[in-house]
Design a protein around this motif. Structure first.
Motif, PDB file in Angstrom:
ATOM      1  N   ASN A  88       0.844  -1.194   0.000  1.00  0.00           N
ATOM      2  CA  ASN A  88       0.000   0.000   0.000  1.00  0.00           C
ATOM      3  C   ASN A  88       0.877   1.241   0.000  1.00  0.00           C
ATOM      4  OD1 ASN A  88      -2.486  -1.122  -0.098  1.00  0.00           O
ATOM      5  ND2 ASN A  88      -3.079  -0.627   1.992  1.00  0.00           N
ATOM      6  N   HIS A  89       0.426   2.242  -0.717  1.00  0.00           N
ATOM      7  CA  HIS A  89       1.210   3.475  -0.840  1.00  0.00           C
ATOM      8  C   HIS A  89       0.349   4.664  -0.406  1.00  0.00           C
ATOM      9  CE1 HIS A  89       4.399   5.889  -2.986  1.00  0.00           C
ATOM     10  NE2 HIS A  89       3.464   6.795  -2.753  1.00  0.00           N
ATOM     11  N   VAL A  90       0.904   5.502   0.465  1.00  0.00           N
ATOM     12  CA  VAL A  90       0.206   6.719   0.897  1.00  0.00           C
ATOM     13  C   VAL A  90       1.163   7.894   0.692  1.00  0.00           C
ATOM     14  CG1 VAL A  90      -0.944   7.885   2.822  1.00  0.00           C
ATOM     15  CG2 VAL A  90      -0.992   5.394   2.685  1.00  0.00           C
ATOM     16  N   HIS A  91       0.662   8.975   0.092  1.00  0.00           N
ATOM     17  CA  HIS A  91       1.484  10.191  -0.050  1.00  0.00           C
ATOM     18  C   HIS A  91       1.301  10.998   1.228  1.00  0.00           C
ATOM     19  CE1 HIS A  91       1.348   8.821  -4.137  1.00  0.00           C
ATOM     20  NE2 HIS A  91       0.031   9.037  -4.201  1.00  0.00           N
ATOM     21  N   ILE A  92       2.299  11.019   2.111  1.00  0.00           N
ATOM     22  CA  ILE A  92       2.078  11.605   3.441  1.00  0.00           C
ATOM     23  C   ILE A  92       2.361  13.102   3.509  1.00  0.00           C
ATOM     24  CG2 ILE A  92       2.147   9.522   4.865  1.00  0.00           C
ATOM     25  CD1 ILE A  92       5.087   9.950   5.355  1.00  0.00           C
ATOM     26  N   TYR A  96       7.218  13.283   1.057  1.00  0.00           N
ATOM     27  CA  TYR A  96       7.384  11.921   1.569  1.00  0.00           C
ATOM     28  C   TYR A  96       6.225  10.992   1.256  1.00  0.00           C
ATOM     29  CZ  TYR A  96      11.683  13.086   3.915  1.00  0.00           C
ATOM     30  OH  TYR A  96      12.971  13.451   4.157  1.00  0.00           O
ATOM     31  N   CYS A  97       6.615   9.735   1.002  1.00  0.00           N
ATOM     32  CA  CYS A  97       5.661   8.660   0.765  1.00  0.00           C
ATOM     33  C   CYS A  97       5.837   7.614   1.852  1.00  0.00           C
ATOM     34  CB  CYS A  97       5.943   7.974  -0.565  1.00  0.00           C
ATOM     35  SG  CYS A  97       5.859   9.088  -1.967  1.00  0.00           S
ATOM     36  N   LEU A  98       4.734   6.951   2.182  1.00  0.00           N
ATOM     37  CA  LEU A  98       4.787   5.828   3.106  1.00  0.00           C
ATOM     38  C   LEU A  98       4.294   4.597   2.352  1.00  0.00           C
ATOM     39  CD1 LEU A  98       3.568   5.686   6.755  1.00  0.00           C
ATOM     40  CD2 LEU A  98       2.735   4.009   5.145  1.00  0.00           C
TER      41      LEU A  98
HETATM   42 NI    NI Z   1       3.717   8.991  -2.776  1.00  0.00          NI
END
Ligand code: NI
Length: 154
Positions: A88-92, A96-98
């Motif tokens: 899973n990818h979240v743009h935090i 930064y990405c998580l």
């Molecule tokens: Ni991202």
């Protein structure tokens, strides 16, 4: 027996009280013996390859502006695709990405994956969290082990 080295340890009163209760419950002779035992246990969990049946996640934080980092992480995950269930990818933030990579397989192999990811340019951290399961009790997760992070600041 190798030489014992003395060193000072600072601790909050409440933590020390809890530790003294732990020492009494487990029958250690003194704090030094208990600390040695805990350190040995932690280190063996950190380094030991306990089982081929580990499951868990690797949480990655990285700066997606760093050149090629997204491509590199995708490339690495394809190399380990047999051990990855999903990502899973979240743009935090703007930078930064998580990513949470859910993994299964031999602990040694999964640890290699976490270290490989943690060492990439642009990766702020890759935090593994692995669990083992008792054979014959598949519904019940065993004690957590192998936790710890591979930090890398670029
Ligand atoms: Ni991202």
């Amino acid at each position: 027996m190798s030489e014992l080295i003395r060193f000072g340890v600072s601790m909050e009163q409440r933590l020390l009280s809890s530790f003294d209760e732990f020492i009494a419950r487990h029958g250690f002779h003194n704090r030094s013996e208990a600390i040695r035992d805990l350190v040995r246990e932690k280190l063996s969990r950190e380094e030991g390859v306990k089982t081929d049946r580990v499951m868990g996640s690797i949480t990655i934080i990285y700066n997606h502006h760093v050149r090629k980092v997204s491509e590199t992480l995708t490339e690495i995950q394809h190399q380990f695709q047999g051990h990855i269930l999903f990502t899973n990818h979240v743009h935090i933030t703007h930078d930064y990405c998580l990513e949470v990579v859910v993994v299964h397989g031999p602990e040694k192999r999964l640890r290699e994956l976490a270290i490989l990811i943690g060492g990439q340019r642009g990766v702020f951290m890759a935090l593994p969290s692995f669990f083992t399961f008792d054979v014959g009790k598949e519904d019940h997760p065993g004690a957590a082990f192998g936790q710890g992070d591979t930090r890398n600041h670029h």
